[in-house]
Design a protein around this motif. Sequence first.
Motif, PDB file in Angstrom:
ATOM      1  N   VAL A   1       0.840  -1.203   0.000  1.00 20.05           N
ATOM      2  CA  VAL A   1       0.000   0.000   0.000  1.00 20.05           C
ATOM      3  C   VAL A   1       0.869   1.244   0.000  1.00 20.05           C
ATOM      4  N   ARG A   2       1.912   1.242   0.813  1.00 20.80           N
ATOM      5  CA  ARG A   2       2.778   2.423   0.903  1.00 20.80           C
ATOM      6  C   ARG A   2       3.502   2.683  -0.418  1.00 20.80           C
ATOM      7  N   LEU A   3       3.967   1.624  -1.080  1.00 16.12           N
ATOM      8  CA  LEU A   3       4.662   1.808  -2.354  1.00 16.12           C
ATOM      9  C   LEU A   3       3.705   2.306  -3.435  1.00 16.12           C
ATOM     10  N   LYS A   4       2.459   1.818  -3.428  1.00 15.58           N
ATOM     11  CA  LYS A   4       1.469   2.288  -4.400  1.00 15.58           C
ATOM     12  C   LYS A   4       1.034   3.714  -4.108  1.00 15.58           C
ATOM     13  N   ALA A   5       1.037   4.093  -2.837  1.00 10.93           N
ATOM     14  CA  ALA A   5       0.586   5.431  -2.449  1.00 10.93           C
ATOM     15  C   ALA A   5       1.455   6.522  -3.055  1.00 10.93           C
ATOM     16  N   SER A   6       2.707   6.217  -3.305  1.00 11.53           N
ATOM     17  CA  SER A   6       3.594   7.248  -3.840  1.00 11.53           C
ATOM     18  C   SER A   6       3.306   7.565  -5.303  1.00 11.53           C
ATOM     19  N   SER A   7       2.480   6.762  -5.955  1.00 12.44           N
ATOM     20  CA  SER A   7       2.165   7.036  -7.358  1.00 12.44           C
ATOM     21  C   SER A   7       0.856   7.815  -7.525  1.00 12.44           C
TER      22      SER A   7
ATOM     23  N   GLY B   1       3.049  18.591 -10.294  1.00  8.85           N
ATOM     24  CA  GLY B   1       1.888  18.937 -11.110  1.00  8.85           C
ATOM     25  C   GLY B   1       0.748  19.553 -10.306  1.00  8.85           C
ATOM     26  N   GLY B   2       1.087  20.352  -9.307  1.00 14.05           N
ATOM     27  CA  GLY B   2       0.060  21.000  -8.504  1.00 14.05           C
ATOM     28  C   GLY B   2      -0.595  20.102  -7.471  1.00 14.05           C
ATOM     29  N   GLN B   3      -0.100  18.880  -7.321  1.00 14.44           N
ATOM     30  CA  GLN B   3      -0.635  17.921  -6.342  1.00 14.44           C
ATOM     31  C   GLN B   3       0.470  17.561  -5.339  1.00 14.44           C
ATOM     32  N   VAL B   4       0.056  17.016  -4.198  1.00 11.81           N
ATOM     33  CA  VAL B   4       1.016  16.597  -3.176  1.00 11.81           C
ATOM     34  C   VAL B   4       1.110  15.069  -3.203  1.00 11.81           C
ATOM     35  N   TYR B   5       2.345  14.579  -3.303  1.00 10.20           N
ATOM     36  CA  TYR B   5       2.621  13.140  -3.357  1.00 10.20           C
ATOM     37  C   TYR B   5       3.561  12.757  -2.222  1.00 10.20           C
ATOM     38  N   MET B   6       3.409  11.518  -1.752  1.00 10.74           N
ATOM     39  CA  MET B   6       4.396  10.977  -0.818  1.00 10.74           C
ATOM     40  C   MET B   6       5.631  10.597  -1.621  1.00 10.74           C
ATOM     41  N   VAL B   7       6.778  10.830  -1.043  1.00 14.53           N
ATOM     42  CA  VAL B   7       8.032  10.449  -1.685  1.00 14.53           C
ATOM     43  C   VAL B   7       8.359   9.027  -1.256  1.00 14.53           C
ATOM     44  N   ARG B   8       8.607   8.176  -2.227  1.00 11.89           N
ATOM     45  CA  ARG B   8       8.953   6.782  -1.934  1.00 11.89           C
ATOM     46  C   ARG B   8      10.326   6.738  -1.281  1.00 11.89           C
ATOM     47  N   SER B   9      10.397   6.115  -0.125  1.00 12.32           N
ATOM     48  CA  SER B   9      11.647   5.995   0.607  1.00 12.32           C
ATOM     49  C   SER B   9      12.164   4.566   0.490  1.00 12.32           C
TER      50      SER B   9
ATOM     51  N   MET C   1       2.928  13.347   9.381  1.00 15.08           N
ATOM     52  CA  MET C   1       2.641  13.361   7.944  1.00 15.08           C
ATOM     53  C   MET C   1       1.706  14.524   7.616  1.00 15.08           C
ATOM     54  N   LEU C   2       0.691  14.723   8.434  1.00 12.91           N
ATOM     55  CA  LEU C   2      -0.265  15.802   8.197  1.00 12.91           C
ATOM     56  C   LEU C   2       0.425  17.163   8.238  1.00 12.91           C
ATOM     57  N   ARG C   3       1.306  17.347   9.212  1.00 12.94           N
ATOM     58  CA  ARG C   3       2.050  18.607   9.321  1.00 12.94           C
ATOM     59  C   ARG C   3       2.886  18.838   8.063  1.00 12.94           C
ATOM     60  N   ARG C   4       3.582  17.813   7.593  1.00 16.14           N
ATOM     61  CA  ARG C   4       4.411  17.951   6.383  1.00 16.14           C
ATOM     62  C   ARG C   4       3.552  18.145   5.135  1.00 16.14           C
ATOM     63  N   TYR C   5       2.444  17.465   5.076  1.00 15.92           N
ATOM     64  CA  TYR C   5       1.511  17.616   3.956  1.00 15.92           C
ATOM     65  C   TYR C   5       1.041  19.069   3.861  1.00 15.92           C
ATOM     66  N   ARG C   6       0.679  19.642   4.997  1.00 19.40           N
ATOM     67  CA  ARG C   6       0.186  21.029   5.012  1.00 19.40           C
ATOM     68  C   ARG C   6       1.270  22.022   4.602  1.00 19.40           C
ATOM     69  N   VAL C   7       2.528  21.745   4.953  1.00 20.21           N
ATOM     70  CA  VAL C   7       3.627  22.617   4.536  1.00 20.21           C
ATOM     71  C   VAL C   7       3.753  22.622   3.017  1.00 20.21           C
ATOM     72  N   VAL C   8       3.712  21.442   2.418  1.00 20.96           N
ATOM     73  CA  VAL C   8       3.818  21.345   0.956  1.00 20.96           C
ATOM     74  C   VAL C   8       2.576  21.968   0.295  1.00 20.96           C
ATOM     75  N   LEU C   9       1.420  21.749   0.874  1.00 24.34           N
ATOM     76  CA  LEU C   9       0.172  22.322   0.363  1.00 24.34           C
ATOM     77  C   LEU C   9       0.248  23.852   0.405  1.00 24.34           C
ATOM     78  N   ALA C  10       0.781  24.408   1.490  1.00 26.00           N
ATOM     79  CA  ALA C  10       0.923  25.851   1.632  1.00 26.00           C
ATOM     80  C   ALA C  10       1.887  26.404   0.579  1.00 26.00           C
ATOM     81  N   ALA C  11       2.951  25.652   0.308  1.00 27.23           N
ATOM     82  CA  ALA C  11       3.906  26.086  -0.719  1.00 27.23           C
ATOM     83  C   ALA C  11       3.262  26.123  -2.099  1.00 27.23           C
ATOM     84  N   LEU C  12       2.238  25.304  -2.291  1.00 31.61           N
ATOM     85  CA  LEU C  12       1.504  25.318  -3.556  1.00 31.61           C
ATOM     86  C   LEU C  12       0.461  26.429  -3.579  1.00 31.61           C
TER      87      LEU C  12
END
Length: 161
Positions: free
Chosen positions: A25-31, A90-98, A147-158
């Motif tokens: 699930v985590r690997l698919k989530a990054s796409s 592309g104007g969307q927020v994605y998880m980076v595959r680690s 994750m939510l905190r980091r998501y919001r930072v990237v969202l704010a940058a957009l």
Amino acid sequence: MNLSWLPQLASIAVALVVGAVIITVRLKASSKPTSFKKIMIPPLGMSTGFAMFAYPPTHVPWLWAAAALLAGVLFFSYPLILTSKFEARGGQVYMVRSKAFVFIIIALLIVRLLLHDLVERAVTIPQTGALFFLLAFGMIVPWRLAMLRRYRVVLAALGKA
């Protein structure tokens, strides 16, 4: 024929399957783009597990419950927090595959299996389930909040926050 080892084998098998599902699930989530809901629904859904404590055989001493919860928060959430990153594409927020995520999940799974055997020797199977639920809940909540905190930072940058 002594089949007393069957519950332990079943527990190990379930843990391995769940670990494989988490990795997949985590690997698919990054796409796919992520969202507030995708980040916060897992801990909210998992919180329904607290209903198990209405069943008396799952009751554990408060100190044990606190220790399990704190172990999840202090030890198990940290590696997941470190490997959860987001980026804008592309104007969307994605998880980076680690690359480290898969190894961390496998290591956490091994530690969980080793601890499970030790804990199960001291308490009943329902109590073991309760303690490991608390450990997992203590792990997932700080991880998802980070994750939510980091998501919001990237969202704010957009410019979308």
